[in-house]
Motif scaffolding. Structure first.
Motif, PDB file in Angstrom:
ATOM      1  N   ASN A 160     -26.337  -4.484  -0.817  1.00  0.00           N
ATOM      2  CA  ASN A 160     -25.236  -3.941   0.096  1.00  0.00           C
ATOM      3  C   ASN A 160     -24.513  -2.760  -0.282  1.00  0.00           C
ATOM      4  O   ASN A 160     -23.315  -2.584   0.114  1.00  0.00           O
ATOM      5  CB  ASN A 160     -24.338  -5.234   0.604  1.00  0.00           C
ATOM      6  CG  ASN A 160     -25.020  -6.187   1.205  1.00  0.00           C
ATOM      7  OD1 ASN A 160     -25.758  -5.891   2.183  1.00  0.00           O
ATOM      8  ND2 ASN A 160     -24.566  -7.405   1.022  1.00  0.00           N
TER       9      ASN A 160
ATOM     10  N   TYR B  63     -24.577   6.722   8.090  1.00  0.00           N
ATOM     11  CA  TYR B  63     -23.295   6.236   8.018  1.00  0.00           C
ATOM     12  C   TYR B  63     -22.493   7.746   7.863  1.00  0.00           C
ATOM     13  O   TYR B  63     -21.333   7.588   7.787  1.00  0.00           O
ATOM     14  CB  TYR B  63     -23.029   5.670   6.734  1.00  0.00           C
ATOM     15  CG  TYR B  63     -23.851   4.123   6.865  1.00  0.00           C
ATOM     16  CD1 TYR B  63     -23.105   3.250   7.515  1.00  0.00           C
ATOM     17  CD2 TYR B  63     -24.972   4.098   6.101  1.00  0.00           C
ATOM     18  CE1 TYR B  63     -23.735   2.094   7.712  1.00  0.00           C
ATOM     19  CE2 TYR B  63     -25.720   2.984   6.425  1.00  0.00           C
ATOM     20  CZ  TYR B  63     -24.961   1.833   7.163  1.00  0.00           C
ATOM     21  OH  TYR B  63     -25.786   0.738   6.986  1.00  0.00           O
TER      22      TYR B  63
ATOM     23  N   LEU C  41     -21.303  -2.523   2.016  1.00  0.00           N
ATOM     24  CA  LEU C  41     -21.377  -3.381   3.305  1.00  0.00           C
ATOM     25  C   LEU C  41     -20.758  -4.592   2.711  1.00  0.00           C
ATOM     26  O   LEU C  41     -21.576  -5.709   2.638  1.00  0.00           O
ATOM     27  CB  LEU C  41     -22.795  -3.521   3.783  1.00  0.00           C
ATOM     28  CG  LEU C  41     -23.273  -2.100   4.211  1.00  0.00           C
ATOM     29  CD1 LEU C  41     -24.872  -2.314   4.593  1.00  0.00           C
ATOM     30  CD2 LEU C  41     -22.461  -1.623   5.380  1.00  0.00           C
TER      31      LEU C  41
END
Length: 91
Positions: free
Chosen positions: A41, A52, A69
């Protein structure tokens, strides 16, 4: 119209494309972030971070230095603390 000023409209961020390079993030900060959210993550590879780099309209682009994340409010809190201490923007 006497005395009326003519306004020249200038494009804002929603009308322009701006490419900004990622600000280098110290490795120790990235390691702290990864320790909080887990390696899977914590996205570091440029080709993986491309998703992103802009909003849904892709009118403004800024390459992130790292993408995290978090999966819980506790992780969010820890990530924000680390980012603020390192002087990193949170988007």
């Amino acid at each position: 119209m006497e005395g009326a000023a003519i306004h020249e409209e200038k494009p804002g961020a929603t009308h322009a494309t701006l490419q900004q390079p990622a600000r280098p993030i110290p490795q120790e900060v990235i390691e702290k972030l990864a320790a909080v959210v887990g390696e899977k993550n914590c996205i570091r590879e440029p080709e993986q971070m491309r998703t992103y780099g802009s909003d849904g309209l892709a009118s403004f682009r800024a390459a992130p230095g790292v993408v995290v994340l978090p999966a819980s409010t506790d992780e969010v809190s820890q990530v924000v603390r680390i980012a603020r201490k390192a002087g990193l923007p949170i988007v």
